[in-house]
Design a protein around this motif. Structure first.
Motif, mmCIF file in Angstrom:
data_model
loop_
_atom_site.group_PDB
_atom_site.id
_atom_site.type_symbol
_atom_site.label_atom_id
_atom_site.label_comp_id
_atom_site.label_asym_id
_atom_site.label_seq_id
_atom_site.Cartn_x
_atom_site.Cartn_y
_atom_site.Cartn_z
ATOM 1 N N PHE A 62 0.848 -1.180 0.000
ATOM 2 C CA PHE A 62 0.000 0.000 0.000
ATOM 3 C C PHE A 62 0.886 1.233 0.000
ATOM 4 N N VAL A 63 0.646 2.095 -0.953
ATOM 5 C CA VAL A 63 1.419 3.325 -1.087
ATOM 6 C C VAL A 63 0.543 4.479 -0.619
ATOM 7 N N GLU A 64 1.091 5.297 0.278
ATOM 8 C CA GLU A 64 0.340 6.420 0.821
ATOM 9 C C GLU A 64 0.894 7.772 0.393
ATOM 10 N N GLU A 65 2.103 7.788 -0.217
ATOM 11 C CA GLU A 65 2.725 9.044 -0.610
ATOM 12 C C GLU A 65 3.282 8.957 -2.032
ATOM 13 N N ALA A 66 3.370 10.125 -2.650
ATOM 14 C CA ALA A 66 3.969 10.235 -3.982
ATOM 15 C C ALA A 66 4.735 11.552 -4.046
ATOM 16 N N MET A 67 5.559 11.695 -5.065
ATOM 17 C CA MET A 67 6.330 12.923 -5.248
ATOM 18 C C MET A 67 6.684 13.100 -6.713
ATOM 19 N N ARG A 68 7.012 14.327 -7.074
ATOM 20 C CA ARG A 68 7.502 14.614 -8.425
ATOM 21 C C ARG A 68 8.981 14.902 -8.318
ATOM 22 N N ALA A 69 9.734 14.433 -9.290
ATOM 23 C CA ALA A 69 11.177 14.689 -9.298
ATOM 24 C C ALA A 69 11.692 14.676 -10.729
ATOM 25 N N ASP A 70 12.762 15.403 -10.922
ATOM 26 C CA ASP A 70 13.491 15.339 -12.187
ATOM 27 C C ASP A 70 14.499 14.209 -12.079
ATOM 28 N N PHE A 71 14.785 13.572 -13.207
ATOM 29 C CA PHE A 71 15.869 12.597 -13.234
ATOM 30 C C PHE A 71 16.604 12.758 -14.556
ATOM 31 N N TYR A 72 17.885 12.451 -14.513
ATOM 32 C CA TYR A 72 18.769 12.716 -15.645
ATOM 33 C C TYR A 72 19.464 11.449 -16.108
ATOM 34 N N HIS A 73 19.421 11.233 -17.424
ATOM 35 C CA HIS A 73 20.172 10.146 -18.047
ATOM 36 C C HIS A 73 21.027 10.788 -19.135
ATOM 37 N N GLU A 74 22.355 10.674 -18.974
ATOM 38 C CA GLU A 74 23.286 11.285 -19.925
ATOM 39 C C GLU A 74 22.938 12.757 -20.178
ATOM 40 N N ASP A 75 22.693 13.486 -19.108
ATOM 41 C CA ASP A 75 22.380 14.922 -19.124
ATOM 42 C C ASP A 75 21.068 15.274 -19.814
ATOM 43 N N ILE A 76 20.221 14.296 -20.057
ATOM 44 C CA ILE A 76 18.884 14.563 -20.599
ATOM 45 C C ILE A 76 17.935 14.629 -19.407
#
Length: 140
Positions: A62-76
């Motif tokens: 059961f998941v009660e939390e979420a978030m937004r985040a940036d992620f980078y692959h080879e500077d993309i």
């Protein structure tokens, strides 16, 4: 189900962290374990908990939390919503929703993740344009 594990840099309002992410074509949602999530961003409570099935057919979480985040692959730079899963054995899982959103291709023969930088650049510009469109006139 097929998987590829590579290092990605995650960035949020709290900080940034390099973690190994599992690109999993059998996972619907993208997820972060709670330790990684808290080092990157402040998680938000979901309106109602979400039950997610795991690879084990008889087990779900059961998941009660979420978030937004940036992620980078080879500077993309990419960005998405991540479910925060306490005790998740992986640091990060990139699921099908994120793979489809960013048109990410997985090359299982060579254990590579293929991201078209033009797609990412175009989508980021579209998101910025939408954000600007909703700003009050006095803020433009």
């Amino acid at each position: 189900m097929s998987i590829i594990r590579i290092p990605l840099r995650f960035k949020g309002s709290v900080g940034e962290k390099m973690v190994y992410a599992l690109f999993d074509s059998g996972a619907t949602y993208s997820c972060l374990n709670d330790e990684v999530a808290s080092a990157i961003e402040i998680p938000l409570k979901l309106r109602s908990p979400l039950e997610i099935s795991t690879a084990s057919t008889s087990h779900s979480v059961f998941v009660e939390e979420a978030m937004r985040a940036d992620f980078y692959h080879e500077d993309i730079r990419l960005s998405d919503e991540f479910m925060v899963v306490p005790g998740l054995s992986e640091e990060a899982i990139i699921g099908v929703n994120t793979l489809q959103k960013w048109r990410i291709k997985l090359d299982f023969e060579h254990d590579k993740v293929i991201i078209n930088p033009k797609v990412a650049e175009h989508m980021i510009k579209d998101l910025k344009a939408l954000k600007d469109m909703w700003k009050p006139n006095s803020m433009r």
